[in-house]
Design an enzyme around this catalytic site. Structure first.
Site, PDB file in Angstrom:
ATOM      1  N   HIS A 130       1.053  -1.271   0.144  1.00  0.00           N
ATOM      2  CA  HIS A 130       0.074   0.079   0.112  1.00  0.00           C
ATOM      3  C   HIS A 130       0.948   1.326   0.029  1.00  0.00           C
ATOM      4  CE1 HIS A 130      -3.658  -2.099   1.656  1.00  0.00           C
ATOM      5  NE2 HIS A 130      -3.322  -2.803   0.856  1.00  0.00           N
ATOM      6  N   GLU A 158       1.143   3.811   1.963  1.00  0.00           N
ATOM      7  CA  GLU A 158       1.465   4.216   3.253  1.00  0.00           C
ATOM      8  C   GLU A 158       2.764   3.308   3.505  1.00  0.00           C
ATOM      9  OE1 GLU A 158      -2.947   5.115   3.189  1.00  0.00           O
ATOM     10  OE2 GLU A 158      -1.607   3.566   2.536  1.00  0.00           O
ATOM     11  N   CYS A 213      -6.054   2.143   5.913  1.00  0.00           N
ATOM     12  CA  CYS A 213      -6.569   0.877   6.207  1.00  0.00           C
ATOM     13  C   CYS A 213      -5.832   0.407   7.571  1.00  0.00           C
ATOM     14  CB  CYS A 213      -6.425  -0.357   5.176  1.00  0.00           C
ATOM     15  SG  CYS A 213      -4.753  -0.832   4.955  1.00  0.00           S
ATOM     16  N   CYS A 221      -2.266  -0.271   7.243  1.00  0.00           N
ATOM     17  CA  CYS A 221      -1.313   0.870   7.109  1.00  0.00           C
ATOM     18  C   CYS A 221      -0.997   1.854   8.405  1.00  0.00           C
ATOM     19  CB  CYS A 221      -1.864   1.712   6.032  1.00  0.00           C
ATOM     20  SG  CYS A 221      -1.738   1.051   4.421  1.00  0.00           S
TER      21      CYS A 221
END
Length: 166
Positions: free
Chosen positions: A63, A65, A93, A96
Site C-alpha cells: 500500500h 503508506e 486501512c 497501514c
C-alpha cells in the site's frame, strides 16, 4: 503509548503534503497502480514518497503508506520514525495504521476517507469488522495452537545481549 514512546503533540497538518499525496495517487492510477499515494515527512524534514504498488509488485502489503514508510526507514537508516508525519491520499486501512504505529509515526493526516474509497470499490469494512467480530464469525480462522516450545523464541530474545529493542 509506553514510557519509551510517549505521546507527542501532533504537528499541524501541512496541506502541501496532503496535496502531494493526492497527486501521487492520481499518478499511480496513470501508471496502472492503485489510486493511493503517501508522503512521510521525517523528524529532520526529509520528504519521502510512496504510491500503491500492489498490482505492479504482486504484493498485497505494498500500500502507498507502507511503501512510503519502508522508503523513509531506508532513507534514515532506522526502523523508528519518531517525530515523522504521514500524509495519505486516503484514510489508511488497518494494516497501514498498524505500520505507522510500529514505525512510531507521530501523526497521520489523510484527504479522502474510507467511504470515498468504498464508493470506488476499495471497501475496507471487512477488515475493520474482523477485529470486532466474534472469532467464530470471522472470515479467516485465527487459532492459538500452543506448542511445547512456543515461548522459546522469547526466552532466547530475553537473554540476547546484542538485541535491538523496538
Amino acid at each position: 503509548m509506553d514510557a519509551a514512546h510517549p505521546r507527542t503533540t501532533a504537528p499541524v497538518a501541512n496541506p502541501r503534503y496532503l496535496d502531494r499525496a493526492v497527486a501521487l495517487a492520481v499518478d499511480s492510477v496513470a501508471r496502472a497502480g492503485g489510486p493511493f499515494g503517501a508522503v512521510v515527512v521525517t523528524a529532520d524534514g526529509r520528504v519521502v514518497e510512496g504510491n500503491n504498488r500492489v498490482t505492479q509488485d504482486n504484493d498485497p502489503t505494498a500500500h502507498a503508506e507502507v511503501t512510503a514508510i519502508r522508503r523513509a526507514c531506508a532513507e534514515i537508516g532506522s526502523f523508528d520514525l519518531s517525530g515523522a508525519t504521514l500524509y495519505s491520499s486516503c484514510e489508511p486501512c488497518p494494516m497501514c495504521l498498524a505500520s505507522a504505529l510500529w514505525a512510531r509515526v507521530d501523526a497521520v493526516y489523510f484527504a479522502a476517507d474510507r467511504h470515498d474509497a468504498a464508493s470506488a470499490g476499495f471497501d475496507d469494512a471487512a477488515f475493520y469488522d474482523f477485529f470486532t467480530a466474534d472469532p467464530a464469525d470471522r472470515v479467516m480462522r485465527v487459532v492459538h495452537t500452543r506448542t511445547p516450545d512456543a515461548v522459546a523464541p522469547f526466552d532466547a530474545w530475553r537473554v540476547l545481549e546484542s538485541r535491538i529493542e523496538y
